[in-house]
Scaffold this motif. Structure first.
Motif, PDB file in Angstrom:
ATOM      1  N   MET A   9       0.836  -1.204   0.000  1.00  0.00           N
ATOM      2  CA  MET A   9       0.000   0.000   0.000  1.00  0.00           C
ATOM      3  C   MET A   9       0.873   1.258   0.000  1.00  0.00           C
ATOM      4  O   MET A   9       1.805   1.378   0.789  1.00  0.00           O
ATOM      5  CB  MET A   9      -0.894   0.014   1.236  1.00  0.00           C
ATOM      6  CG  MET A   9      -2.067  -0.953   1.161  1.00  0.00           C
ATOM      7  SD  MET A   9      -3.408  -0.313   0.157  1.00  0.00           S
ATOM      8  CE  MET A   9      -4.008   1.004   1.190  1.00  0.00           C
ATOM      9  N   ILE A  44     -10.666   0.602   8.468  1.00  0.00           N
ATOM     10  CA  ILE A  44      -9.579   0.858   7.514  1.00  0.00           C
ATOM     11  C   ILE A  44      -9.347   2.355   7.364  1.00  0.00           C
ATOM     12  O   ILE A  44      -8.206   2.821   7.265  1.00  0.00           O
ATOM     13  CB  ILE A  44      -9.889   0.200   6.150  1.00  0.00           C
ATOM     14  CG1 ILE A  44      -9.870  -1.330   6.301  1.00  0.00           C
ATOM     15  CG2 ILE A  44      -8.902   0.654   5.079  1.00  0.00           C
ATOM     16  CD1 ILE A  44     -10.406  -2.075   5.099  1.00  0.00           C
ATOM     17  N   LEU A  45     -10.425   3.142   7.379  1.00  0.00           N
ATOM     18  CA  LEU A  45     -10.281   4.593   7.246  1.00  0.00           C
ATOM     19  C   LEU A  45      -9.568   5.189   8.450  1.00  0.00           C
ATOM     20  O   LEU A  45      -8.729   6.089   8.309  1.00  0.00           O
ATOM     21  CB  LEU A  45     -11.655   5.244   7.070  1.00  0.00           C
ATOM     22  CG  LEU A  45     -11.636   6.603   6.362  1.00  0.00           C
ATOM     23  CD1 LEU A  45     -11.353   6.414   4.875  1.00  0.00           C
ATOM     24  CD2 LEU A  45     -12.941   7.351   6.543  1.00  0.00           C
ATOM     25  N   ILE A  50      -7.249  -1.689  -3.485  1.00  0.00           N
ATOM     26  CA  ILE A  50      -7.174  -1.500  -2.033  1.00  0.00           C
ATOM     27  C   ILE A  50      -8.096  -2.491  -1.318  1.00  0.00           C
ATOM     28  O   ILE A  50      -7.717  -3.096  -0.307  1.00  0.00           O
ATOM     29  CB  ILE A  50      -7.542  -0.050  -1.662  1.00  0.00           C
ATOM     30  CG1 ILE A  50      -6.517   0.929  -2.253  1.00  0.00           C
ATOM     31  CG2 ILE A  50      -7.585   0.125  -0.146  1.00  0.00           C
ATOM     32  CD1 ILE A  50      -6.933   2.390  -2.160  1.00  0.00           C
ATOM     33  N   LEU A 104      -8.482   6.981  -0.143  1.00  0.00           N
ATOM     34  CA  LEU A 104      -9.614   6.548   0.698  1.00  0.00           C
ATOM     35  C   LEU A 104     -10.223   7.728   1.445  1.00  0.00           C
ATOM     36  O   LEU A 104     -11.453   7.852   1.535  1.00  0.00           O
ATOM     37  CB  LEU A 104      -9.142   5.479   1.694  1.00  0.00           C
ATOM     38  CG  LEU A 104      -8.783   4.108   1.119  1.00  0.00           C
ATOM     39  CD1 LEU A 104      -8.341   3.174   2.249  1.00  0.00           C
ATOM     40  CD2 LEU A 104      -9.959   3.493   0.363  1.00  0.00           C
ATOM     41  N   ASP A 158      -2.595   5.714  -1.724  1.00  0.00           N
ATOM     42  CA  ASP A 158      -3.801   4.880  -1.616  1.00  0.00           C
ATOM     43  C   ASP A 158      -4.606   5.259  -0.374  1.00  0.00           C
ATOM     44  O   ASP A 158      -5.836   5.325  -0.425  1.00  0.00           O
ATOM     45  CB  ASP A 158      -3.419   3.399  -1.565  1.00  0.00           C
ATOM     46  CG  ASP A 158      -2.774   2.927  -2.852  1.00  0.00           C
ATOM     47  OD1 ASP A 158      -3.210   3.396  -3.926  1.00  0.00           O
ATOM     48  OD2 ASP A 158      -1.843   2.117  -2.792  1.00  0.00           O
ATOM     49  N   TYR A 159      -3.904   5.495   0.721  1.00  0.00           N
ATOM     50  CA  TYR A 159      -4.601   5.928   1.942  1.00  0.00           C
ATOM     51  C   TYR A 159      -5.226   7.309   1.750  1.00  0.00           C
ATOM     52  O   TYR A 159      -6.340   7.571   2.211  1.00  0.00           O
ATOM     53  CB  TYR A 159      -3.628   5.942   3.120  1.00  0.00           C
ATOM     54  CG  TYR A 159      -3.172   4.570   3.551  1.00  0.00           C
ATOM     55  CD1 TYR A 159      -4.079   3.653   4.095  1.00  0.00           C
ATOM     56  CD2 TYR A 159      -1.839   4.176   3.425  1.00  0.00           C
ATOM     57  CE1 TYR A 159      -3.666   2.395   4.496  1.00  0.00           C
ATOM     58  CE2 TYR A 159      -1.424   2.907   3.823  1.00  0.00           C
ATOM     59  CZ  TYR A 159      -2.345   2.027   4.360  1.00  0.00           C
ATOM     60  OH  TYR A 159      -1.943   0.770   4.754  1.00  0.00           O
ATOM     61  N   GLU A 160      -4.509   8.200   1.055  1.00  0.00           N
ATOM     62  CA  GLU A 160      -5.062   9.532   0.778  1.00  0.00           C
ATOM     63  C   GLU A 160      -6.302   9.441  -0.102  1.00  0.00           C
ATOM     64  O   GLU A 160      -7.264  10.203   0.074  1.00  0.00           O
ATOM     65  CB  GLU A 160      -3.996  10.402   0.117  1.00  0.00           C
ATOM     66  CG  GLU A 160      -2.860  10.780   1.055  1.00  0.00           C
ATOM     67  CD  GLU A 160      -1.705  11.473   0.349  1.00  0.00           C
ATOM     68  OE1 GLU A 160      -0.889  12.117   1.042  1.00  0.00           O
ATOM     69  OE2 GLU A 160      -1.609  11.356  -0.892  1.00  0.00           O
ATOM     70  N   VAL A 212      -1.905   6.436   9.398  1.00  0.00           N
ATOM     71  CA  VAL A 212      -0.746   6.267   8.513  1.00  0.00           C
ATOM     72  C   VAL A 212      -0.296   7.613   7.962  1.00  0.00           C
ATOM     73  O   VAL A 212       0.894   7.952   7.971  1.00  0.00           O
ATOM     74  CB  VAL A 212      -1.072   5.288   7.362  1.00  0.00           C
ATOM     75  CG1 VAL A 212       0.028   5.324   6.298  1.00  0.00           C
ATOM     76  CG2 VAL A 212      -1.239   3.874   7.889  1.00  0.00           C
ATOM     77  N   HIS A 226      -7.361   3.654  10.193  1.00  0.00           N
ATOM     78  CA  HIS A 226      -5.965   3.273   9.980  1.00  0.00           C
ATOM     79  C   HIS A 226      -5.309   4.201   8.964  1.00  0.00           C
ATOM     80  O   HIS A 226      -4.150   4.629   9.156  1.00  0.00           O
ATOM     81  CB  HIS A 226      -5.910   1.825   9.488  1.00  0.00           C
ATOM     82  CG  HIS A 226      -4.532   1.369   9.086  1.00  0.00           C
ATOM     83  ND1 HIS A 226      -3.491   1.252   9.987  1.00  0.00           N
ATOM     84  CD2 HIS A 226      -4.024   1.031   7.870  1.00  0.00           C
ATOM     85  CE1 HIS A 226      -2.401   0.846   9.356  1.00  0.00           C
ATOM     86  NE2 HIS A 226      -2.707   0.703   8.067  1.00  0.00           N
ATOM     87  N   ALA A 227      -6.031   4.536   7.900  1.00  0.00           N
ATOM     88  CA  ALA A 227      -5.492   5.431   6.869  1.00  0.00           C
ATOM     89  C   ALA A 227      -5.134   6.790   7.456  1.00  0.00           C
ATOM     90  O   ALA A 227      -4.089   7.370   7.138  1.00  0.00           O
ATOM     91  CB  ALA A 227      -6.511   5.594   5.738  1.00  0.00           C
ATOM     92  N   LYS A 228      -6.005   7.305   8.328  1.00  0.00           N
ATOM     93  CA  LYS A 228      -5.731   8.602   8.961  1.00  0.00           C
ATOM     94  C   LYS A 228      -4.456   8.545   9.792  1.00  0.00           C
ATOM     95  O   LYS A 228      -3.646   9.483   9.787  1.00  0.00           O
ATOM     96  CB  LYS A 228      -6.906   9.010   9.841  1.00  0.00           C
ATOM     97  CG  LYS A 228      -8.164   9.352   9.071  1.00  0.00           C
ATOM     98  CD  LYS A 228      -9.321   9.654  10.023  1.00  0.00           C
ATOM     99  CE  LYS A 228     -10.609   9.952   9.267  1.00  0.00           C
ATOM    100  NZ  LYS A 228     -11.751  10.161  10.189  1.00  0.00           N
TER     101      LYS A 228
END
Length: 286
Positions: A1, A64-65, A39, A9, A5-7, A71, A67-69
């Motif tokens: 990832m 998951i969101l 993703i 989401l 990719d996190y951005e 990261v 977690h994205a924040k």
């Protein structure tokens, strides 16, 4: 990832549609759909339910969101620590700037800044101040108009008086009835204009109002005789001698738009941010 990719989401959740997200980040809709599928395959979970109107987070998607924040936050903290560890000014400078300021003043300032600090990466977002205030914690520096940010350190850069322009004169002894052209701005700008018009309703009466997206479009419509326009001095000084205009005043005081630079406590420890703030506060705007 990847961090992108996190951005993505977070952007999908913020905007709520694949089409709107694709338009916002300037890539194709199929490309966004493909990245989202990658993703979801990576985590083995459906993140969004696709409804006809919007994307809806699933319970797994909420986890998951979050977690994205985290990261993205940790990534930024790492970049900040690395920036502070070096004597050379480098790293990333993220700026959110009012559209008026970004068009009129920011090109010159950033030109000088990048000449002095070529190793700094500039991330710039422009828009209306209301939207910037809502997401101000996402940026190192915010340049806004109207009210200052209450949760930040704010420095007033300059006061921008307002004028009403038209191709036709403003008579002193009779009522002027003309269309009024306005541009997309935050509520505080519209409140200033509405309040002034209320106190001068015996002199000026807008017969109808049209709203355009950009301040430059508003200027061009006025210049073509379509109607009156209220414009700040910062973008209208070249019109002063060419078109009839009246300074907006209440009780003998000019009606102005304040321009602020705001930042979070402690952010000046980053050399690239400190250098930009110093340059900005030394600038003569009007």
């Amino acid at each position: 990832m990847k961090i992108e990719d996190y951005e993505l989401l977070l952007k999908l959740n913020e905007i709520g549609t694949i089409r709107g997200t694709a338009k916002s980040i300037l890539i194709s809709q199929p490309a966004v759909t493909q990245r989202l599928k990658y993703i979801e395959d990576y985590f083995g979970e459906m993140i969004f339910i696709r409804t006809p109107k919007s994307l809806v987070l699933t319970p797994s998607g909420e986890i998951i969101l979050d977690h994205a924040k985290q990261v993205i936050k940790q990534e930024q903290l790492l970049k900040n620590r690395l920036s502070k560890s070096s004597n050379e000014v480098h790293g990333t400078l993220s700026i959110a700037c009012s559209s008026v300021i970004s068009q009129r003043f920011l090109p010159k300032i950033l030109g000088e800044y990048t000449n002095l600090y070529p190793n700094v990466t500039i991330n710039l977002v422009t828009g209306i101040s209301e939207d910037i205030r809502r997401n101000h914690k996402d940026y190192h520096v915010c340049i806004t108009r109207g009210e200052k940010l209450k949760e930040s350190t704010s420095i007033r850069l300059f006061d921008d008086p307002l004028y009403i322009f038209d191709t036709e004169p403003f008579p002193k002894d009779s009522l002027k009835e003309r269309p009024l052209i306005s541009f997309k701005s935050d509520d505080s700008m519209h409140e200033l204009v509405d309040n002034w018009l209320y106190h001068h309703q015996h002199q000026i009466k807008p017969v109808r109002t049209m709203t355009v997206d950009q301040i430059e479009t508003c200027k061009q419509f006025m210049k073509q005789g379509i109607g009156m326009a209220v414009l700040p001095k910062s973008v209208s000084d070249s019109l002063m001698d060419e078109f009839p205009n009246v300074a907006l005043e209440l009780d003998g005081e000019p009606v102005t738009r304040y321009t602020w630079v705001s930042y979070q406590e402690g952010i000046l420890e980053l050399p690239q941010v400190n250098a930009f703030i110093n340059m900005l506060t030394r600038e003569t705007f009007l």
